[in-house]
Design a protein around this motif. Structure first.
Motif, PDB file in Angstrom:
ATOM      1  N   GLU A 299     -11.451  13.760   4.905  1.00 31.25           N
ATOM      2  CA  GLU A 299     -10.298  14.258   4.159  1.00 31.25           C
ATOM      3  C   GLU A 299      -9.342  13.107   3.816  1.00 31.25           C
ATOM      4  O   GLU A 299      -8.840  13.005   2.695  1.00 31.25           O
ATOM      5  N   LEU A 300      -9.131  12.230   4.794  1.00 33.06           N
ATOM      6  CA  LEU A 300      -8.244  11.083   4.575  1.00 33.06           C
ATOM      7  C   LEU A 300      -8.799  10.179   3.466  1.00 33.06           C
ATOM      8  O   LEU A 300      -8.078   9.753   2.560  1.00 33.06           O
ATOM      9  N   ASP A 301     -10.109   9.921   3.523  1.00 32.85           N
ATOM     10  CA  ASP A 301     -10.750   9.108   2.478  1.00 32.85           C
ATOM     11  C   ASP A 301     -10.578   9.757   1.106  1.00 32.85           C
ATOM     12  O   ASP A 301     -10.366   9.069   0.105  1.00 32.85           O
ATOM     13  N   LYS A 302     -10.683  11.081   1.083  1.00 35.97           N
ATOM     14  CA  LYS A 302     -10.553  11.808  -0.184  1.00 35.97           C
ATOM     15  C   LYS A 302      -9.157  11.662  -0.761  1.00 35.97           C
ATOM     16  O   LYS A 302      -8.971  11.426  -1.956  1.00 35.97           O
ATOM     17  N   ILE A 303      -8.168  11.781   0.113  1.00 39.62           N
ATOM     18  CA  ILE A 303      -6.770  11.646  -0.330  1.00 39.62           C
ATOM     19  C   ILE A 303      -6.526  10.247  -0.905  1.00 39.62           C
ATOM     20  O   ILE A 303      -5.930  10.087  -1.975  1.00 39.62           O
ATOM     21  N   LEU A 304      -7.047   9.220  -0.201  1.00 37.54           N
ATOM     22  CA  LEU A 304      -6.810   7.838  -0.651  1.00 37.54           C
ATOM     23  C   LEU A 304      -7.610   7.515  -1.918  1.00 37.54           C
ATOM     24  O   LEU A 304      -7.154   6.733  -2.755  1.00 37.54           O
ATOM     25  N   ALA A 305      -8.776   8.126  -2.067  1.00 34.63           N
ATOM     26  CA  ALA A 305      -9.571   7.888  -3.282  1.00 34.63           C
ATOM     27  C   ALA A 305      -8.887   8.533  -4.492  1.00 34.63           C
ATOM     28  O   ALA A 305      -8.809   7.935  -5.574  1.00 34.63           O
ATOM     29  N   ALA A 306      -8.373   9.736  -4.294  1.00 37.05           N
ATOM     30  CA  ALA A 306      -7.651  10.402  -5.389  1.00 37.05           C
ATOM     31  C   ALA A 306      -6.395   9.620  -5.741  1.00 37.05           C
ATOM     32  O   ALA A 306      -6.055   9.456  -6.922  1.00 37.05           O
ATOM     33  N   GLY A 307      -5.722   9.110  -4.726  1.00 36.50           N
ATOM     34  CA  GLY A 307      -4.519   8.314  -4.941  1.00 36.50           C
ATOM     35  C   GLY A 307      -4.830   7.046  -5.720  1.00 36.50           C
ATOM     36  O   GLY A 307      -4.132   6.685  -6.675  1.00 36.50           O
ATOM     37  N   ARG A 308      -5.901   6.371  -5.316  1.00 38.89           N
ATOM     38  CA  ARG A 308      -6.327   5.152  -6.013  1.00 38.89           C
ATOM     39  C   ARG A 308      -6.625   5.436  -7.485  1.00 38.89           C
ATOM     40  O   ARG A 308      -6.181   4.692  -8.374  1.00 38.89           O
ATOM     41  N   ASP A 309      -7.328   6.535  -7.757  1.00 37.71           N
ATOM     42  CA  ASP A 309      -7.696   6.848  -9.146  1.00 37.71           C
ATOM     43  C   ASP A 309      -6.457   7.114  -9.997  1.00 37.71           C
ATOM     44  O   ASP A 309      -6.349   6.620 -11.115  1.00 37.71           O
ATOM     45  N   ARG A 310      -5.540   7.880  -9.449  1.00 37.23           N
ATOM     46  CA  ARG A 310      -4.316   8.192 -10.191  1.00 37.23           C
ATOM     47  C   ARG A 310      -3.479   6.917 -10.387  1.00 37.23           C
ATOM     48  O   ARG A 310      -2.946   6.661 -11.475  1.00 37.23           O
ATOM     49  N   ALA A 311      -3.397   6.109  -9.347  1.00 35.54           N
ATOM     50  CA  ALA A 311      -2.613   4.875  -9.436  1.00 35.54           C
ATOM     51  C   ALA A 311      -3.205   3.958 -10.500  1.00 35.54           C
ATOM     52  O   ALA A 311      -2.488   3.372 -11.319  1.00 35.54           O
TER      53      ALA A 311
END
Ligand code: TYM
Length: 331
Positions: A299-311
């Protein structure tokens, strides 16, 4: 919607109370009203030596702490700086409009390089504030919630934004520092005229959010005060007592005047007991909440991957404008 952006370094096993009261608490408060970008500046972290395994782990723990403290991935973009290559790329362009002397006047650089010995300080440490300017300008953020110690870096960021805008064409938003009076500088409990900091010589004056609450309560009880007896807020004459009042006020929501009234006629032991109580109440559930986020690594990896994509979506747009205006040949 206007944007808010800020970062917190993954350079220790726990955020401290100054990080929370000076910064992260404001991040949480601002994520509703603003489009929020909050990140973990691991590129900044390596401006001083880091052990690789530890850096990776601390980056995860930092993300988990942000979540546990109330940064909400549904409302805020949470990401890791090194996963967004535009930060390093914009830094290069900004390096080339930053004066050598201008960067050399940054007091944090002067302090840190002095501590390391001039010959050990790196070019990366020197460049730290330019990287920070890139962090902010890439997202065209209006507001940057930070503690008092980052004020000069924000000033440089504004200068560089204006300089680029003038030299080329309006590209960057000139950001405002959001420095909340009262909690913008939480002081070391043992040395209450110095800011609370993970790099203090001793840990005795430091409140780490993830320490055993008993340890934190003990540190509060051992806090340096003064030789008077009166509990009143006076930053100059009574820095230790004032710091304790600030902490209790921030964590409980009581006003300073309200606390002065509450403690009228009481002793420093009573004040410390009161501060320790509200502090323990705040930190007690945190360790478990952080661990729960760490345990669900997927879940943590998913949050950071989504964050990276949006950023990256936002950052790459700004960088393309910068490259175009700078005169780089585009494919
Ligand atoms: P860092 O990681 O040292 O600290 C994170 C935040 O905590 C604040 N802070 C304090 N506030 C009150 N009292 C204290 N004793 C105290 N100690 C620390 C800091 O001011 C900061 O807001 N350079 C930044 C990280 C960064 C950043 C950015 C911030 C990198 N890029 C872009 C904003 C925007 C730093 O080292 O913070």
């Amino acid at each position: 919607r206007q944007r808010v952006l800020s970062g917190i370094q993954p350079t220790s096993d726990s955020f401290h109370l100054g990080n929370y009261l000076g910064a992260v608490r404001q991040w949480v408060a601002l994520q509703d009203e603003f489009e929020a970008f909050y990140f973990i500046p691991d590129l900044h972290a390596i401006t001083v030596p880091q052990e690789p395994k530890q850096l990776r782990q601390r980056t995860l723990v930092a993300a988990a702490q942000l979540l546990a403290l109330g940064v909400d991935p549904a409302r805020a973009t949470i990401f890791v700086q090194s996963q967004v290559p535009e930060h390093a790329e914009l830094t290069w362009v900004l390096n080339c409009i930053t004066g050598f002397g201008e960067a050399g006047r940054m007091t944090q650089f002067k302090d840190k390089s002095q501590k390391q010995g001039a010959d050990n300080a790196t070019v990366g440490l020197f460049d730290y504030p330019v990287l920070m300017a890139a962090d902010i300008l890439l997202y065209r953020a209006q507001l940057v919630p930070v503690g008092e110690d980052q004020r000069q870096h924000l000033e440089l960021t504004r200068t560089l934004a204006q300089r680029f805008n003038t030299r080329y064409k309006k590209t960057f938003v000139v950001p405002e520092a959001h420095i909340v009076t009262g909690t913008a500088k939480i002081y070391d409990l043992q040395n209450p005229t110095a800011k609370m900091s993970k790099s203090a010589e001793s840990d005795a004056g430091l409140i780490n959010l993830l320490d055993d609450p008993k340890v934190s309560a003990k540190r509060i009880r051992s806090a340096v005060t003064d030789t008077e007896r009166e509990i009143r807020f006076d930053r100059e004459a009574k820095p230790g007592v004032s710091n304790l009042l600030t902490i209790e006020s921030a964590l409980s929501g009581a006003t300073i005047a309200g606390l002065e009234a509450k403690y009228a006629g009481q002793g420093y032991g009573d004040l410390k007991a009161g501060v320790a109580d509200v502090l323990v109440e705040f930190v007690a559930p945190l360790r478990e909440r952080v661990q729960r986020y760490l345990d669900d690594r997927a879940e943590l990896d998913k949050i950071l991957a989504a964050g990276r994509d949006r950023a990256r979506e936002v950052a790459s747009g700004t960088l393309a404008d910068v490259y175009e205006r700078t005169g780089f040949l585009r494919a």
